[in-house]
Scaffold this active site. Structure first.
Site, PDB file in Angstrom:
ATOM      1  N   GLU A 113      41.490  41.824  51.133  1.00  0.00           N
ATOM      2  CA  GLU A 113      41.722  41.495  49.727  1.00  0.00           C
ATOM      3  C   GLU A 113      40.596  40.707  49.087  1.00  0.00           C
ATOM      4  O   GLU A 113      40.488  40.652  47.864  1.00  0.00           O
ATOM      5  CB  GLU A 113      43.017  40.696  49.575  1.00  0.00           C
ATOM      6  N   ASP A 171      52.107  41.194  49.131  1.00  0.00           N
ATOM      7  CA  ASP A 171      51.409  40.307  48.202  1.00  0.00           C
ATOM      8  C   ASP A 171      50.018  39.967  48.724  1.00  0.00           C
ATOM      9  O   ASP A 171      49.249  39.298  48.051  1.00  0.00           O
ATOM     10  CB  ASP A 171      52.222  39.018  47.991  1.00  0.00           C
TER      11      ASP A 171
END
Length: 350
Positions: free
Chosen positions: A265, A260
């Site tokens: 990111e 996740d």
């Protein structure tokens, strides 16, 4: 004039929840879509506080500029704080966070990743959409009786353990600060990392990103794991060396990965790049594996969690205004999770 708060990296769900809970506080809120960085810090001029999310960058330069502009407090609307230069902030500006907004949300998402990878729900879903009802290649395994290693036994880790025990799994755990009484009550065993790596069929990460945990899942760690191990990460991207993970997937040492979070990111997650070419070669390679699921940092994303984030963040700021103890303050002096800082526990970091 009311207390003015500048929100960076704002999304529609932030605005809805904070506006709703701010009716109890009456602060002046301003939302910016831009992330806070060296290039955007000028936008904080004229505000008393800045409210930030996980991918905002609080460098030493940003800290200096915020202080020079009269910003009094940095309020993180998340648990993570690895993008904050705490050394630059220490004794100069308060930094608070939301340590636990919904540990159930994150633990449940980790379980969803495990079960989806194991039973190949993602493959079955797309196959049936194409009117293909074969089950060849969709075989999974019983989770009951398997061994799972939980790294980090804070609030999320504890809930994860209870869920996994409910499935009849053997649970091993590692934590830098083990709590034997809790282990006895919940029915798991603390072990060293080498033992956890060696014996676990599934490894799930629920620890903070610290200098001691950065890239803890690397080539050496993966080499100690069972062949075909499943690795789940709903904590912080830099807990895993992604290039080492890719090598593990290619060699089939790693059988499944559910992520996740991703170490780089910040440039992608929470944004829509569906019409553009992905120029991160490592992430692009990761997405080619059919035994990998990547979700875009959504483990926390439940209605209960969003409400708790807004409520706690605004209360953190109100406590600062009222000169009350800042129980959710982040302390640089700890060198570890703020929950262990006695100065924070007793009221103020400085």
């Amino acid at each position: 004039m009311g207390f003015k708060i500048a929100f960076f990296d704002s999304k529609p769900y932030d605005m809805e929840s904070f506006d709703r809970f701010n009716q109890e506080y009456g602060f002046e809120l301003r939302y910016f879509k831009e992330k806070l960085s060296d290039d955007t810090v000028f936008m904080a001029k004229g505000y008393d506080a800045v409210c930030l999310f996980v991918n905002d960058e609080v460098t030493s330069y940003v800290v200096d500029q915020l202080i020079a502009m009269g910003v009094k407090i940095i309020a993180m609307r998340c648990a993570g704080y690895n993008n904050v230069d705490l050394k630059a902030a220490y004794s100069r500006i308060h930094v608070v966070r939301v340590p636990a907004y919904s540990p159930y949300a994150v633990a449940e998402h980790a379980l969803a990743l495990m079960m989806t990878l194991n039973r190949k729900i993602h493959k079955a879903y797309t196959r049936v959409l194409d009117k293909n009802f074969t089950i060849q290649g969709l075989m999974g395994f019983d989770m009951h009786g398997k061994t799972v290693g939980v790294i980090g036994t804070g609030q999320i880790g504890q809930i994860m353990i209870q869920i996994l025990k409910g499935l009849g799994m053997r649970v091993l755990a590692y934590d830098a600060f083990p709590r034997p009484e809790m282990a006895q009550n919940l029915g798991f065993v603390y072990v060293d990392l080498d033992t956890l790596y060696r014996e676990s069929d599934i490894i799930t990460l629920h620890c903070p990103l610290l200098p001691s945990t950065e890239y803890m899942i690397n080539h050496e760690a993966i080499s100690k794991m069972k062949d075909g191990v499943m690795i789940i990460n709903t904590s912080r991207g830099k807990l895993i060396d992604t290039k080492a993970l890719i090598e593990g997937l290619k060699s089939r040492k790693v059988g499944y990965a559910g992520l996740d979070v991703y170490e780089e990111e910040g440039d992608y997650f929470f944004e829509d790049y569906s019409t553009e070419v992905l120029d991160d070669d490592v992430l692009a390679r990761l997405l080619t594996f059919n035994n990998v699921i990547v979700t875009s940092h959504q483990a926390f994303f439940t209605r209960e969690a969003i409400d708790n984030i807004a409520r706690t963040t605004l209360q953190n700021i109100q406590d600062f205004i009222d000169d009350k103890p800042l129980t959710n303050e982040i302390c640089y002096r700890c060198g570890q999770d703020p929950s262990s800082c006695q100065k924070v526990k007793t009221g103020k970091c400085f």
